[in-house]
Design an enzyme around this catalytic site. Sequence first.
Site, PDB file in Angstrom:
ATOM      1  N   ASN A 132       0.868  -1.178   0.000  1.00 13.56           N
ATOM      2  CA  ASN A 132       0.000   0.000   0.000  1.00 13.56           C
ATOM      3  C   ASN A 132       0.906   1.230   0.000  1.00 13.56           C
ATOM      4  O   ASN A 132       1.406   1.637   1.055  1.00 13.56           O
ATOM      5  CB  ASN A 132      -0.923  -0.001   1.218  1.00 13.56           C
ATOM      6  CG  ASN A 132      -1.890   1.175   1.211  1.00 13.56           C
ATOM      7  OD1 ASN A 132      -1.535   2.282   0.795  1.00 13.56           O
ATOM      8  ND2 ASN A 132      -3.100   0.942   1.673  1.00 13.56           N
TER       9      ASN A 132
ATOM     10  N   LYS B 183       0.471   4.369  -0.186  1.00 10.45           N
ATOM     11  CA  LYS B 183       0.066   5.503   0.650  1.00 10.45           C
ATOM     12  C   LYS B 183       0.612   5.337   2.065  1.00 10.45           C
ATOM     13  O   LYS B 183       1.157   6.276   2.654  1.00 10.45           O
ATOM     14  CB  LYS B 183      -1.470   5.585   0.671  1.00 10.45           C
ATOM     15  CG  LYS B 183      -2.045   6.731   1.470  1.00 10.45           C
ATOM     16  CD  LYS B 183      -3.552   6.830   1.236  1.00 10.45           C
ATOM     17  CE  LYS B 183      -4.149   8.041   1.927  1.00 10.45           C
ATOM     18  NZ  LYS B 183      -5.551   8.268   1.508  1.00 10.45           N
TER      19      LYS B 183
ATOM     20  N   LYS C 236       9.894  -5.975   0.567  1.00  6.89           N
ATOM     21  CA  LYS C 236      11.033  -6.031   1.494  1.00  6.89           C
ATOM     22  C   LYS C 236      10.632  -5.222   2.740  1.00  6.89           C
ATOM     23  O   LYS C 236       9.476  -5.249   3.115  1.00  6.89           O
ATOM     24  CB  LYS C 236      12.286  -5.505   0.803  1.00  6.89           C
ATOM     25  CG  LYS C 236      12.648  -6.338  -0.441  1.00  6.89           C
ATOM     26  CD  LYS C 236      14.093  -6.163  -0.919  1.00  6.89           C
ATOM     27  CE  LYS C 236      14.323  -4.899  -1.701  1.00  6.89           C
ATOM     28  NZ  LYS C 236      15.679  -4.826  -2.314  1.00  6.89           N
TER      29      LYS C 236
ATOM     30  N   GLY D 225       9.623  -0.086   7.463  1.00  8.59           N
ATOM     31  CA  GLY D 225       9.573   0.746   8.665  1.00  8.59           C
ATOM     32  C   GLY D 225      10.898   1.308   9.127  1.00  8.59           C
ATOM     33  O   GLY D 225      10.979   2.448   9.582  1.00  8.59           O
ATOM     34  N   GLU D 226      11.958   0.525   9.050  1.00  8.19           N
ATOM     35  CA  GLU D 226      13.239   0.999   9.582  1.00  8.19           C
ATOM     36  C   GLU D 226      14.049   1.737   8.513  1.00  8.19           C
ATOM     37  O   GLU D 226      14.872   2.582   8.842  1.00  8.19           O
ATOM     38  CB  GLU D 226      14.091  -0.188  10.090  1.00  8.19           C
ATOM     39  CG  GLU D 226      13.290  -1.359  10.526  1.00  8.19           C
ATOM     40  CD  GLU D 226      13.345  -1.652  12.014  1.00  8.19           C
ATOM     41  OE1 GLU D 226      12.561  -2.478  12.446  1.00  8.19           O
ATOM     42  OE2 GLU D 226      14.143  -1.065  12.739  1.00  8.19           O
TER      43      GLU D 226
END
Lengths: 157, 327, 764
Positions: free
Chosen positions: C657, C659, C727, C730-731
């Site tokens: 997603n 967005k 993949k 977040g980090e």
Amino acid sequence: MTKIPVHLDINGQHHELQLEPRVTLLDALRERLGLTGTKKGCDHGQCGACTVHIDGERVLACLTLAAQAEGRSITTIEGLAREGELHPVQAAFLEQDAFQCGYCTPGQIMSAVACIREGHAGSDEEIREYMAGNLCRCGAYPHIVAAVRQAAQEFAS
Amino acid sequence: MRDFSYLRATSTDAARQAAALPGAMLLAGGTTLIDLAKCGVAEPDTLVDITHLKGLDRIDVSERGATIGALAKMGHVADHADIKSRFPAISEALWQAASAQIRNMATIGGNLMQRTRCPYFRDPANFSACNKRVPGSGCSAIGGVTRGHAVLGTSDACIAMYPGDLATALVAFDATVHLGDRRILVDDFFLLPGTTPDREHAIEPGEVITAIEIPGSAAARRSTYLKIRDRQSYEFAAASAAVGIEFEADGRTIRDLRVALGGVATKPWRARAVEAALKGKVLDPETVRAASLLAVEGAVDHGANHYKIELAPRVVARAILKLGETA
Amino acid sequence: MTVHTRHGDALDGALAQALGGRLSRVDGPAKITGAAKYAVEQQLEGLAYAVLVESTIASGKVRAIDTVQAEAAPGVLQVLTPDTIISLRTASDWFGTPPPDKPYCPLARDITFSGQHVAAVVAETFEQAVAAAALVKVSYDETPSIVDLSDGKAGDGIPIDAMTKEWGDAPAAFAAAPVRICAAYNTPREYQAPMEPHGLVARWEGDHLTVWEPSQWLDGMARTYAEWFEVPFENVRLVSPYIGGGFGSKALALSHGAVAASAAKMLGRPVKLVMTRQQTFTGYGGRAATRQTVTIGADRDGMIQSIVHRGVNETSIDGMWVEPLGSVTSIMYATPNFSSRQNVVRVNSVVPGAMRAPGENPSAFGIESAIDELAYVVGIDPLEIRLRNYAEQDPHAKKAWSTRQLREAFAAGAERFGWARRSPEPRSMRDGNQLIGWGVAAGTYPVRRAYGEAVVRILADGSVEVESSSIDMGQGTYTILAQTAAETVGVPADDVVVKLGDSRFARAGVSGGSRLAGVMTGAVHKAATSALDQLVGLAISDPRSPFHALQANTLVVAKGRIGSPRGDGPDVSIAELLKSVGRDRIEATGDTMPANSTAEDRYKNYTTIAMALPHTEGDYSRYSWCAHFIEVRVDEDFGTVRVSRVVSALDSGRLYNPKLAESQWKGGIIMGIGQALLEEGIMDRRHGRIVNNNLADYLVPTNADIPDIEVISVGIPDPHSSALGGKGVGELGIVGVAPAIANAVFHATGKRVRDLPITLEKLI
């Protein structure tokens, strides 16, 4: 210390509470009234998560005694949507993805509604400054600016 | 927070009487007092809520000056059209302070009573020594983390920085505090720590701030408040300057100059030496920069706050030059 | 929490609902109306409030705790001290290592850091508990503490051999290199500072414990509680419907949780304990302070011949935290000779913990600053030198990259940013008093993989339900799992209900290390495929099905309707089919574990990190990549740095997603801006205590500090990294931001700042 009667007008509803005078508006909302949409992030006026409106102006519930708010009109995030219809600022936050974890969000939205009403949403720079009292650790700031800009334009048109 | 009783004052006189009681404190916006009560620093027995008093929030601005009721909110004063036009430095000092929410709560009178942000003062559980809290207990800040501490007006007993913005602008323009009928210059209202850092204001028990009054002047009309900090907003000043200027008819020669510093001293700091050095001079960058160094005459650092001594004159110079540009 | 997609943004069309579509956050409506109940907001009858008392010394022993005044205070129900709290058992660590058979006391007698929990007060109201906690008097026998890495008593620390990575002869190659640079890079203690403070509500019913607690790992925390209290794992229920930010800090059960659950057990009442903001700075660990030296030997064309890297991070006196400082150093650039080693140093601090991209984040600050320094020494554009030393394969694992769109990231970011217009000399760009600098840096994060599990149900009304004990702390789990199930089964995302955040649901491993999306979309895809197969099987084979007579091999499900692939024959809704065959639901559990896995394997998989799959397993090395292009404006008089422009191009593989992924990337970048310019735990060295333990003094960015940020996705689906090609997201965004800013500051000012944060006094 003895409790005192405190009458609060919240989101158009009248509440009668017996409270110790030291109870803050924030803890009254969250712990006594189940109105947990108003968040506690720092409890010291350093984050803005507890922003509510008193007599239409944005203030911090963590540094306001519940007793002080008697006789005023209080609006929390739960009182913003009318008859199930999202407030334009709420709708803009959803559309612009102006939040992630959602914890600062009620405070951001309450602050944004007031920011627009105050006339402090005239440019992105002004929005950034006048929304600076609401910290967001997820880092939704650019999207918050976009949401406030969008809602301000809707109000203006 | 220790428990206390709550009293809502119905008149200024009633507030005065209640405030004179031992253990009583006046509660206005609460942004300092409730915060410090939660820190365990303020331990009132009674809070006297004055926020419901009528008529103390008026803002009157005329050619002669401005009189601002003690209960006027910082945010309202900042946005007041006549304050913006006649006292830009006042408006700018206000809107750059704290956050919009806090400015909607905090009152002008309460803001004068704002306490230091010294982390040692604010944490009695961990730092028992603080002459401001407990006279004679010592100063935990000296020898500790001092990045935010004062370099001007300090003493062996206390180096706590006065953090407010508004009062910095007020002292620049010779504002007075109204304590009922008593009038006192804002500059005199704030006390140096000396050997009694616990006593910060020239206010007696039972006195209530009712208004502040700022004389109108050409310098106040052409004024600015420049605030420098690590973060762009919602932070106390690393160094700030309230500056007002009036030129002679030539538009270049300085007739009147007002300079006050924030973020670097133990109280709002009027820099009269800078004013004296530049009055009658033609505004030019080098002259201004040289004179601005006088702003920190006598400054003493405590290590990590040394940068303030470098920074403050540069802030002063920039503010003066900025006002010159708008000539 | 159950989230119904159908309340989503009305503006989202059908296109947005597909996997890969820009569907608005399905949990959004609850969050923007205040209806979303976070863990500690549960309203329970008889709730009591606990408040912690913390040590005011950094090292020593508790001599005595005087609770007389506190016990006598109004409303106080109990005061817990090491002497009065019930005894717990030591729990295993997150690898599942069997714990030593000894008691565990979450309240300390031996003090190893300032801010350690030593007592707790439980009272009828929050206010009473706060007031009484201030009355607890603790006396100590204090001993000297080791304040931090620079403390003379700290020493060189403990070598961590597992961190050693070496090939070639790095020292010799360095000595022989015509161009040599060597510098030390330091990062301070940094704090996750999620807006929601840590806390919980604990309730016992017999020997069953329910814990409402913000959690990045329900099953891992449930295991810890079960082991502490010696009850079966199944007896512990963790509920975490929404999480107000974690950033690594909410993955493990912590001592304050043990205190609250103990108090609830002793009292026979539900107990709520929420840390104060101040306590969050010592109640758990932030990012460890680190030091690195990076030496690079290169030829005059900027080709790297050797990298020698030495790293040190802080850990606590009795805990172990290794922040892998050579993680980016060893893979970002091709070099024939390499050596990286790391020590950890014990200091009197709470044990540091995971904070957004642990390891990669500080590692990138070292190597991405160092290569920038090299660029100036050899007179090559900082972007060009990165391309010259581009690693065509993993230099350490010596394996092919699964996908590495870093070259594409450099190209796209540079183009969009206008990098070609950069004036190469430092201090050569200005706007009035503002010195302007442009900096670039790359970032990376490994693709952490694990096995996952999910339940997917097709219900009588044709809607689809997804259940998992994984969580959504803002990454968008509710949303992307709805999209995954919708696309797999063939229904609109509006017709999918996702239930997360309850350990009664299908088990899930930790939501950390950017693994959740890959793991959970894979599990949901598998479960949904299985449910779809059952549905189609029923439609084909059940004699009551309208398709029975068709003798079809397969059927197509789309938009909630079933039909034949050729479009002939009946066309019925899922609800109609289920009704016709007399079923009220179809349920499938999908897990991606090996087929021969035992129950013990499964328990281990979901409650420890011991079964995580190495990112270099098999033939490939799997990483996400990014390139940040950042403009700063430095006031030449004041030294203040403001970030005025950011363009980042990122390779997270396929985005489920965009967005929501873009939001997370930007969030990482913004946290990186804070890290670069503002964030630092400031130590009183006499007390061994962090004094800026609040949000007015530990500065995180405000809205006014952040410009508009442009992110560009350059990823392509990576089949080796996850079932559906994604993949990590977040980090990744934070990695490389701090060096990009430091590099931009150098370009603006000519001053190289190697100690974060870059505060004004370092530039005036």
